[in-house]
Design an enzyme around this catalytic site. Structure first.
Site, PDB file in Angstrom:
ATOM      1  N   CYS A  50       4.090  31.573 -67.456  1.00  0.00           N
ATOM      2  CA  CYS A  50       4.301  32.284 -66.870  1.00  0.00           C
ATOM      3  C   CYS A  50       5.077  33.865 -67.131  1.00  0.00           C
ATOM      4  O   CYS A  50       4.810  35.313 -66.835  1.00  0.00           O
ATOM      5  CB  CYS A  50       4.425  32.666 -65.432  1.00  0.00           C
ATOM      6  SG  CYS A  50       3.325  31.471 -64.953  1.00  0.00           S
ATOM      7  N   HIS A  95      -1.285  36.603 -69.541  1.00  0.00           N
ATOM      8  CA  HIS A  95      -1.811  35.426 -68.953  1.00  0.00           C
ATOM      9  C   HIS A  95      -3.341  35.742 -68.494  1.00  0.00           C
ATOM     10  O   HIS A  95      -2.296  36.402 -67.186  1.00  0.00           O
ATOM     11  CB  HIS A  95      -0.853  33.688 -68.871  1.00  0.00           C
ATOM     12  CG  HIS A  95      -0.313  33.551 -67.889  1.00  0.00           C
ATOM     13  ND1 HIS A  95       0.658  34.541 -67.634  1.00  0.00           N
ATOM     14  CD2 HIS A  95      -1.088  33.211 -66.748  1.00  0.00           C
ATOM     15  CE1 HIS A  95       0.972  34.543 -66.797  1.00  0.00           C
ATOM     16  NE2 HIS A  95       0.066  34.145 -65.297  1.00  0.00           N
ATOM     17  N   HIS A 154      -6.057  35.656 -65.128  1.00  0.00           N
ATOM     18  CA  HIS A 154      -5.636  34.532 -63.783  1.00  0.00           C
ATOM     19  C   HIS A 154      -7.289  35.297 -63.261  1.00  0.00           C
ATOM     20  O   HIS A 154      -7.738  36.168 -63.155  1.00  0.00           O
ATOM     21  CB  HIS A 154      -4.664  34.837 -62.033  1.00  0.00           C
ATOM     22  CG  HIS A 154      -3.807  33.948 -62.999  1.00  0.00           C
ATOM     23  ND1 HIS A 154      -4.450  31.849 -63.059  1.00  0.00           N
ATOM     24  CD2 HIS A 154      -2.457  34.204 -62.782  1.00  0.00           C
ATOM     25  CE1 HIS A 154      -2.467  32.105 -62.611  1.00  0.00           C
ATOM     26  NE2 HIS A 154      -1.404  33.088 -63.437  1.00  0.00           N
ATOM     27  N   HIS A 166      -9.583  43.460 -64.474  1.00  0.00           N
ATOM     28  CA  HIS A 166      -9.746  43.311 -65.426  1.00  0.00           C
ATOM     29  C   HIS A 166      -8.168  44.826 -66.745  1.00  0.00           C
ATOM     30  O   HIS A 166      -8.951  45.331 -66.985  1.00  0.00           O
ATOM     31  CB  HIS A 166     -11.189  43.665 -66.532  1.00  0.00           C
ATOM     32  CG  HIS A 166     -12.296  43.056 -66.225  1.00  0.00           C
ATOM     33  ND1 HIS A 166     -12.809  42.404 -65.461  1.00  0.00           N
ATOM     34  CD2 HIS A 166     -12.688  42.145 -66.961  1.00  0.00           C
ATOM     35  CE1 HIS A 166     -13.527  41.786 -65.712  1.00  0.00           C
ATOM     36  NE2 HIS A 166     -13.514  41.250 -66.728  1.00  0.00           N
ATOM     37  N   GLU A 205      -4.316  32.539 -57.028  1.00  0.00           N
ATOM     38  CA  GLU A 205      -4.500  32.970 -58.179  1.00  0.00           C
ATOM     39  C   GLU A 205      -5.100  31.670 -59.381  1.00  0.00           C
ATOM     40  O   GLU A 205      -5.282  31.713 -60.345  1.00  0.00           O
ATOM     41  CB  GLU A 205      -2.932  32.878 -58.690  1.00  0.00           C
ATOM     42  CG  GLU A 205      -1.850  31.428 -58.840  1.00  0.00           C
ATOM     43  CD  GLU A 205      -0.204  31.643 -59.172  1.00  0.00           C
ATOM     44  OE1 GLU A 205      -0.156  32.938 -59.012  1.00  0.00           O
ATOM     45  OE2 GLU A 205       0.032  31.050 -60.669  1.00  0.00           O
TER      46      GLU A 205
HETATM   47 ZN   LIG Z   1      -0.453  32.932 -63.433  1.00  0.00          ZN
END
Ligand SMILES: [Zn+2]
Length: 121
Positions: A28, A32, A34, A72, A111
């Site tokens: 994390c 990345h 979600h 976004h 998440e």
């Molecule tokens: Zn995450």
């Protein structure tokens, strides 16, 4: 006996993030994405005559600019979300929405489909 009802509304945003305070090697810490599910919980009495607590459309309109600020985007670049954990994201959404939605009781952020975080409890 309570005369209150509870409403829940769901939204989804796609956002990127990284968690800067985690140790090197933690997944994390890398950037990345979600698909965050956001659930608002409101509680209140029925409005007389109308027979509902609050117009869902009104809730949607209130949430529109907040969701646009998150969807976004790289959450770390949003003011106040430099460390965008789900906990701090739920708190950020609650703090920004509460003034316009006085019946708001909590915000839940998922998440992943199997994790959820609710603020405040
Ligand atoms: Zn995450």
């Amino acid at each position: 006996m309570s005369q209150n009802f509870e409403l829940k509304t769901q939204y989804q945003i796609e956002s990127a993030r990284f968690l800067p305070h985690l140790p090197e090697g933690h997944p994390c810490k890398r950037i990345h994405g979600h698909s965050f599910k956001i659930i608002l919980t409101l509680r209140g009495p029925l409005l007389p005559h109308v027979g509902w607590v609050q117009d869902y459309h009104e809730i949607d309109q209130t949430m529109k600019p907040l969701l646009a600020a998150l969807d976004h985007r790289l959450l770390n670049e949003v003011e106040g979300l430099e460390n965008p954990t789900s906990e701090l994201l739920a708190q950020w959404i609650f703090d920004h929405a509460k003034a316009k939605l006085p019946l708001l009781k909590s915000v839940t952020v998922m998440e992943t489909p199997t994790t959820e975080c609710t603020y405040p409890v």
